[in-house]
Write an enzyme that holds these catalytic residues in place. Structure first.
Site, PDB file in Angstrom:
ATOM      1  N   TYR A   1       6.068 -17.359 -14.409  1.00  0.00           N
ATOM      2  CA  TYR A   1       4.753 -16.743 -14.612  1.00  0.00           C
ATOM      3  C   TYR A   1       3.755 -17.208 -13.544  1.00  0.00           C
ATOM      4  CZ  TYR A   1       5.086 -14.520 -19.274  1.00  0.00           C
ATOM      5  OH  TYR A   1       5.365 -13.696 -20.319  1.00  0.00           O
ATOM      6  N   SER A   2       3.910 -18.424 -13.061  1.00  0.00           N
ATOM      7  CA  SER A   2       2.923 -19.058 -12.188  1.00  0.00           C
ATOM      8  C   SER A   2       2.922 -18.471 -10.782  1.00  0.00           C
ATOM      9  CB  SER A   2       3.217 -20.558 -12.105  1.00  0.00           C
ATOM     10  OG  SER A   2       2.534 -21.152 -11.030  1.00  0.00           O
TER      11      SER A   2
END
Length: 221
Positions: free
Chosen positions: A11-12
């Site tokens: 996600y990052s």
């Protein structure tokens, strides 16, 4: 070659920027997922790696590198067959560095304010002034794209850094193609990379969708 280990979360955006760099260099990588929402980055074993408790973290045979930009520069400097992704020429390198700082200081910083407001503070609204703040960042990037890529005619790690944030941010704060045609054309160029979808595309879209879902969930709470 020692096996590279990346402490990451898909996600990052910063983690995805490193993943794009790794793919571009053709390196093998072991990924260890650090669940931020579960507080894995605050556990003693992780704090020994990075007292600042942020991801990504690279372990290259016991050499620990933190912060996405530092990791990307390290990987290219050590493992790249040429300096295309991070030029040695001081003028070209300065342009790349400027774009990296623009990503962290403008794009990512403005995205983080909105995303953390929704994910961590449970808000269901995005203040109008913050939307305008993001749109001003889009305009700055649009005006910066005087060539095919953010730091000139050739793709560099600055593109990986910027696209990792933009790909998630545009799903929450819309970016009209008519308003930002250069950015959209740049995104399409990067999407042609054979490793783009695996390293960034899915994660970028998923983060944007996750934030919008949390926004709706917060509104019902």
């Amino acid at each position: 070659m020692t096996k590279l280990v990346l402490y990451t979360l898909h996600y990052s955006p910063p983690c995805r920027a490193v993943e794009l760099t790794v793919k571009a260099l053709g390196l093998e990588l072991e990924q260890k997922v650090v669940d931020l929402l579960a507080g894995a980055h605050l556990k003693p074993e992780f704090l020994k790696l990075n007292p600042q408790h942020t991801i990504p973290v690279l372990d290259d045979g016991g050499t620990i590198i933190t912060e996405s930009h530092a990791i990307m520069i390290y990987l290219v400097t050590k493992y790249a067959k040429n300096d295309t992704l991070y030029p040695k020429d001081p003028v070209k390198q300065a342009r790349v560095n400027a774009a990296l700082h623009f990503e962290s200081g403008v794009l990512f910083a403005r995205m983080r304010f909105i995303f953390e407001r929704i994910i961590y503070f449970g808000k269901s609204d995005i203040p109008e002034d913050r939307i305008e703040y993001v749109q001003k960042a889009y305009r700055l990037l649009e005006d910066t794209l005087t060539d095919n890529f953010v730091a000139g005619p050739h793709m560099t790690i600055a593109d990986f850094s910027c696209i990792s944030t933009i790909s998630s941010l545009k799903g929450v704060v819309p970016m009209e193609q008519s308003e930002y045609p250069k950015i959209h054309a740049w995104i399409e160029r990067l999407k042609q990379l054979p490793y783009y979808e695996e390293a960034n595309g899915g994660g970028g879209d998923d983060l944007g969708k996750f934030v919008l879902a949390k926004k709706e969930e917060n509104a019902k709470a």
